[in-house]
Enzyme design. Structure first.
Site, PDB file in Angstrom:
ATOM      1  N   LEU A   1     -49.357  44.661  45.805  1.00  0.00           N
ATOM      2  CA  LEU A   1     -48.479  43.612  45.263  1.00  0.00           C
ATOM      3  C   LEU A   1     -47.677  42.903  46.363  1.00  0.00           C
ATOM      4  O   LEU A   1     -46.630  42.326  46.093  1.00  0.00           O
ATOM      5  CB  LEU A   1     -47.544  44.160  44.168  1.00  0.00           C
ATOM      6  CG  LEU A   1     -48.248  44.789  42.949  1.00  0.00           C
ATOM      7  CD1 LEU A   1     -47.220  45.301  41.941  1.00  0.00           C
ATOM      8  CD2 LEU A   1     -49.175  43.780  42.262  1.00  0.00           C
TER       9      LEU A   1
ATOM     10  N   LYS B   1     -53.092  36.246  54.495  1.00  0.00           N
ATOM     11  CA  LYS B   1     -53.920  35.042  54.677  1.00  0.00           C
ATOM     12  C   LYS B   1     -53.196  33.787  55.147  1.00  0.00           C
ATOM     13  O   LYS B   1     -53.786  32.702  55.115  1.00  0.00           O
ATOM     14  CB  LYS B   1     -54.646  34.738  53.364  1.00  0.00           C
ATOM     15  CG  LYS B   1     -53.697  34.417  52.214  1.00  0.00           C
ATOM     16  CD  LYS B   1     -54.399  33.713  51.071  1.00  0.00           C
ATOM     17  CE  LYS B   1     -53.407  33.304  49.997  1.00  0.00           C
ATOM     18  NZ  LYS B   1     -53.987  32.583  48.894  1.00  0.00           N
TER      19      LYS B   1
ATOM     20  N   SER C   1     -64.162  33.969  55.769  1.00  0.00           N
ATOM     21  CA  SER C   1     -63.694  32.589  55.650  1.00  0.00           C
ATOM     22  C   SER C   1     -64.519  31.682  56.535  1.00  0.00           C
ATOM     23  O   SER C   1     -64.990  32.091  57.611  1.00  0.00           O
ATOM     24  CB  SER C   1     -62.226  32.545  56.092  1.00  0.00           C
ATOM     25  OG  SER C   1     -61.820  31.215  56.314  1.00  0.00           O
TER      26      SER C   1
ATOM     27  N   TYR D   1     -55.033  35.097  62.176  1.00  0.00           N
ATOM     28  CA  TYR D   1     -55.668  35.271  60.856  1.00  0.00           C
ATOM     29  C   TYR D   1     -57.194  35.111  60.987  1.00  0.00           C
ATOM     30  O   TYR D   1     -57.964  35.977  60.578  1.00  0.00           O
ATOM     31  CB  TYR D   1     -55.123  34.258  59.831  1.00  0.00           C
ATOM     32  CG  TYR D   1     -55.990  34.159  58.599  1.00  0.00           C
ATOM     33  CD1 TYR D   1     -56.006  35.198  57.660  1.00  0.00           C
ATOM     34  CD2 TYR D   1     -56.838  33.065  58.376  1.00  0.00           C
ATOM     35  CE1 TYR D   1     -56.838  35.136  56.544  1.00  0.00           C
ATOM     36  CE2 TYR D   1     -57.664  32.996  57.274  1.00  0.00           C
ATOM     37  CZ  TYR D   1     -57.658  34.029  56.359  1.00  0.00           C
ATOM     38  OH  TYR D   1     -58.484  33.979  55.266  1.00  0.00           O
TER      39      TYR D   1
ATOM     40  N   LYS E   1     -60.451  37.918  60.629  1.00  0.00           N
ATOM     41  CA  LYS E   1     -61.670  37.800  59.795  1.00  0.00           C
ATOM     42  C   LYS E   1     -62.912  37.968  60.668  1.00  0.00           C
ATOM     43  O   LYS E   1     -63.860  38.662  60.304  1.00  0.00           O
ATOM     44  CB  LYS E   1     -61.700  36.439  59.087  1.00  0.00           C
ATOM     45  CG  LYS E   1     -60.660  36.274  58.007  1.00  0.00           C
ATOM     46  CD  LYS E   1     -60.990  37.138  56.805  1.00  0.00           C
ATOM     47  CE  LYS E   1     -59.823  37.268  55.864  1.00  0.00           C
ATOM     48  NZ  LYS E   1     -60.008  38.262  54.813  1.00  0.00           N
TER      49      LYS E   1
END
Ligand code: NAD
Ligand code: UD1
Length: 339
Positions: free
Chosen positions: A34, A85, A125, A150, A154
């Site tokens: 969360l 993200k 991504s 970021y 990835k």
């Protein structure tokens, strides 16, 4: 019932994917800390699908919790959405991004190995392609020319998973490279709920449209594109969710490294997106032209043939539909999940 562990399943893309999974006969089990989502999402998934997924509140880096989940359930595949993200934030907090995104993925892969779970679908991504010289971008294009932590996280996870699959060829690992996910479930019950000032175009436009923000800053109108503004491949989150179902059905039980672009194959400019949204909401979106945003590329869209051929999947929803569904969600929930 095929049980699928969905890390980050309470988030934007994860929640839509859970709804579509239930519809398709899969049983999602959600693990989410969360950090960027609200407990309310679970109730909305239940309302939409008629099934309340089992939910573990916790961190993907928590090895003991992962052990517990894998011992309590016969998990067929894992879809790994959990991660941070925000590009700008990643520049300021690189440790947090590598810890969450890279270390988190390694812990997950390790516990899967120990538990004998052989199928993983990873949220990657289009950012891993950097700025290629030609369009459309297909899956064989070079990756790694990333410009921020970021994007690097990835790329690093992709490379780790590639090596892990090579060393254990019986694994099925899918790297799904998302282009620009936008839109919301047509019910208006779930959608994107960014915390603070939105970084991305569509949620920003939506907040201007609903009166939460005064005007949109368009980052540059001097790109070498038809109208000078940046061009992206916006994909409806429902199409994206369906891309995961197609991946589960087509390749998740086949050993190998499966790499797919999930995009529409069509680029749209910032001004085209503004216009589509104005039509959806019925009033003008105030905007001003500003300097380019550092690190932005000019244009980017996907080649979609591989996904069409091997997954039997193609995105079908238009930017008008994306705008209409975003507007429906935003106007029904002006403050997101916080009423
Ligand atoms: P999101 O932030 O809405 O969802 C991510 C979820 O993961 C959140 O619910 C968050 O609470 C949870 N989470 C984060 N770190 C966690 C951790 N360590 N343990 C457990 N849960 C954790 O983001 P999203 O837009 O749904 O994106 C999902 C995935 O897709 C991310 O990995 C993201 O990098 C990737 N992706 C997103 C986009 C996009 O534009 N939205 C584009 C390309 C790739
Ligand atoms: C951004 C990230 C990318 C990430 C993706 C996730 C950057 C540089 N890139 O991609 O790494 O994978 O989000 O969704 O942050 N725009 C405006 N005004 C705004 C916001 C955006 O004009 O307020 C323009 C941008 O210049 C761009 C287009 O809208 O031309 C889309 O921007 P955005 O939604 O942030 O996505 P990307 O930059 O493609």
């Amino acid at each position: 019932m095929k049980k699928i562990l969905v890390t980050g399943g309470m988030g934007y893309i994860g929640s839509h994917t859970c709804v579509q999974m239930i519809e398709a006969g899969f049983t999602p089990i959600i693990l989410d800390n969360l950090a960027n989502s609200k407990p309310e999402v679970l109730l909305r998934i239940a309302r939409l699908s008629g099934h309340k997924p089992m939910f573990y509140e916790g961190d993907v880096r928590d090895r003991r919790l992962l052990d517990q989940i894998f011992s309590e359930h016969q998990i067929e595949s894992v879809i790994h959405f959990a991660g941070l993200k925000a590009v700008g934030e990643s520049v300021l907090k690189p440790f947090e991004y590598y810890d969450n995104n890279v270390y988190g993925s390694l812990v997950l892969a390790d516990v899967m190995r120990q538990s004998g779970v052989k199928s993983l679908i990873f949220s990657s991504s289009a950012t891993v392609y950097g700025e290629p010289e030609t369009m459309p971008i297909d899956e064989s294009f070079t990756t790694g020319a990333v410009t921020n932590p970021y994007g690097r996280s990835k790329y690093m996870v992709e490379e780790c998973l590639r090596d892990i699959q090579q060393a254990a060829p019986d694994l099925s690992i899918a790297l799904l490279r998302y282009f620009n996910p936008v839109g919301a479930h047509p019910s208006g019950l779930i959608g994107e709920d960014p915390q603070g000032i939105p970084n991305n175009l569509m949620p920003f436009i939506a907040q201007v449209a609903v009166g939460r923000r005064e005007s949109l800053s368009i980052f540059g109108d001097d790109y070498l594109t038809a109208d000078g503004t940046g061009v992206r491949d916006y994909i409806h989150v429902m199409d994206l969710a369906d891309g995961h179902i197609a991946t589960l059905k087509a390749v998740a039980q086949t050993a190998g490294l499966h790499i797919f672009n999930l995009g529409t194959g069509k680029g749209s400019s910032v001004l085209e997106m503004v216009k589509a949204f104005e039509e959806a909401c019925g009033h003008p979106i105030p905007y001003q032209i500003c300097p380019r945003r550092g690190g932005d590329i000019s244009e980017c869209w996907a080649a979609t043939d591989k996904a069409a051929q091997l997954l039997g999947w193609k995105a079908s929803r238009s930017i008008e539909q994306m705008s209409a569904d975003t507007w429906h969600w935003q106007s029904k929930n002006p403050n997101g999940y916080e009423q």
